[in-house]
Scaffold this active site. Structure first.
Site, mmCIF file in Angstrom:
data_model
loop_
_atom_site.group_PDB
_atom_site.id
_atom_site.type_symbol
_atom_site.label_atom_id
_atom_site.label_comp_id
_atom_site.label_asym_id
_atom_site.label_seq_id
_atom_site.Cartn_x
_atom_site.Cartn_y
_atom_site.Cartn_z
ATOM 1 N N ASP A 91 8.719 1.998 -1.306
ATOM 2 C CA ASP A 91 7.386 1.590 -0.848
ATOM 3 C C ASP A 91 7.094 2.182 0.547
ATOM 4 O O ASP A 91 7.952 2.837 1.145
ATOM 5 C CB ASP A 91 7.363 0.053 -0.838
ATOM 6 C CG ASP A 91 5.961 -0.529 -0.951
ATOM 7 O OD1 ASP A 91 5.014 0.240 -1.170
ATOM 8 O OD2 ASP A 91 5.820 -1.762 -0.828
ATOM 9 N N HIS A 101 -3.005 -0.881 -3.855
ATOM 10 C CA HIS A 101 -2.123 -1.706 -3.018
ATOM 11 C C HIS A 101 -2.774 -3.048 -2.772
ATOM 12 O O HIS A 101 -3.994 -3.177 -2.778
ATOM 13 C CB HIS A 101 -1.837 -1.016 -1.685
ATOM 14 C CG HIS A 101 -0.739 -0.010 -1.777
ATOM 15 N ND1 HIS A 101 0.478 -0.180 -1.180
ATOM 16 C CD2 HIS A 101 -0.683 1.161 -2.442
ATOM 17 C CE1 HIS A 101 1.245 0.852 -1.478
ATOM 18 N NE2 HIS A 101 0.565 1.685 -2.233
ATOM 19 N N ASN A 106 0.360 -2.591 -6.951
ATOM 20 C CA ASN A 106 1.369 -3.313 -6.167
ATOM 21 C C ASN A 106 0.912 -4.758 -6.008
ATOM 22 O O ASN A 106 -0.183 -4.997 -5.486
ATOM 23 C CB ASN A 106 1.504 -2.698 -4.773
ATOM 24 C CG ASN A 106 2.158 -1.324 -4.800
ATOM 25 O OD1 ASN A 106 2.245 -0.684 -5.850
ATOM 26 N ND2 ASN A 106 2.615 -0.884 -3.655
#
Ligand SMILES: [Zn+2]
Length: 335
Positions: free
Chosen positions: A109, A266, A288
């Site tokens: 990440d 994200h 995510n």
């Protein structure tokens, strides 16, 4: 099922399989969840969920999560703990993933400028692994220079993609800032305008990186925020992603693909189903959602500890009797 288009059906995949998987996502209109793992038990929990859902999965370690994987007691100067922990996670995931029968993308990440020694250390391990196995240790990495100038971001990302390219390794980059707080990085006070990426920037990235390798994805800011907050602070604008795709198609005169850019969402935690569906319809292939899953994992532990409180307070003695041993209740939390 997604695995039908892949050469490796189960366990860690890389290279062309990752591209095929992401293209399949765009065609079938779904995205793959990327789960931040910090320990063997969070890896197992994620793999079990993927197996039960018959879904491919992305397992990723953050710089902080990687250090945790090595042990918080290890000094992390020069990123040594994060490098060791992410390599340990990679080997662990590689060893157990095939037993779960689903394709796994092994990823790392956010890596900001000051953390680049972490990425360098992992790429050393990738190259070493590649020598013996003809594939990189990790399927992909993320580089996040979104807080630097756009020129520096693109130039440096390109250099890293040049290093990843001979191994067939994927690289995710970020442009525009993800707000909120995650892994010790706090962007809660960032100006709203820098949370939204412009189509010209996306095109420039697409053109520059495509010349090196097709294996890259872009985390483009569309109002995303890490963490779950009270509604109304920042507004998500997934429709911006559609503008990016259209602009790239026009500028590059692409005929056979209306979603040439692989996009990453994200800060998925706390988003509505419609926001996910909209983002996915514009070419998002990876989502995510760390905070929601951290909470889900903690809930299970919390409920167990609370419900067994009287069995965990001493080694001997519980509501069933003063001389009853508590080993079997304690063991569940440690094995
Ligand atoms: Zn993120």
């Amino acid at each position: 099922m997604a695995a039908s288009v892949l050469s490796t059906k189960s366990g860690v995949i890389y290279g062309e399989d990752v591209r095929k998987l992401f293209k399949y996502c765009q065609e079938k209109q779904f995205a793959i969840p990327a789960i931040n793992v910090t320990s063997s038990s969070t890896v197992v929990a994620s793999l079990e969920a993927a197996r039960d859902a018959k879904s491919p999965i992305i397992l990723q370690v953050s710089q902080g999560g990687a250090a945790y994987f090595a042990g918080k007691g290890v000094d992390n100067k020069n990123q040594e703990a994060s490098i060791a922990g992410s390599i340990a996670a990679a080997h662990y995931i590689r060893a157990v993933a095939p037993a779960y029968g689903v394709p796994v993308v092994l990823h790392t990440d956010h890596c900001a400028k000051k953390l680049l020694p972490w990425l360098d250390g992992m790429l050393d391990a990738d190259e070493k692994w590649f020598k013996d196995n003809k594939e990189p240790l990790f399927s992909s990495h993320m580089i996040d220079l979104s807080e630097e100038s756009v020129d520096y971001n693109l130039e440096t990302t390109k250099k890293y993609l040049q290093r990843a390219q001979p191994m067939g390794q994927w690289l995710e980059m970020e442009i525009g800032i993800t707000g909120g707080e995650e892994d010790g990085v706090n962007n809660e006070d960032v100006d709203n305008n820098s949370l939204y990426t412009q189509p010209e920037d996306i095109h420039n990235i697409f053109k520059t990186l495509s010349a090196v390798s097709p294996y890259f994805s872009i985390a483009a800011g569309f109002g995303n925020v890490h963490g779950v907050y009270k509604p109304g602070n920042v507004k998500l604008h997934p429709e911006l992603l559609s503008k990016h795709q259209k602009y790239v198609v026009e500028q590059e005169k692409i005929k056979d693909d209306d979603k040439p850019v692989f996009l990453v969402f994200h800060g998925g935690s706390g988003s509505s189903k419609q926001e996910y569906l909209d983002a996915i319809s514009y070419g998002v292939v990876k989502v995510n959602l760390d905070t929601d899953l951290q909470y889900a994992y903690t809930e299970g532990i919390r409920d167990y500890m609370i419900s067994k409180k009287d069995y965990l307070s001493t080694q001997v003695g519980n509501p069933d009797g003063a001389d009853k041993p508590n080993k079997k209740y304690v063991t569940i939390t440690t094995t």
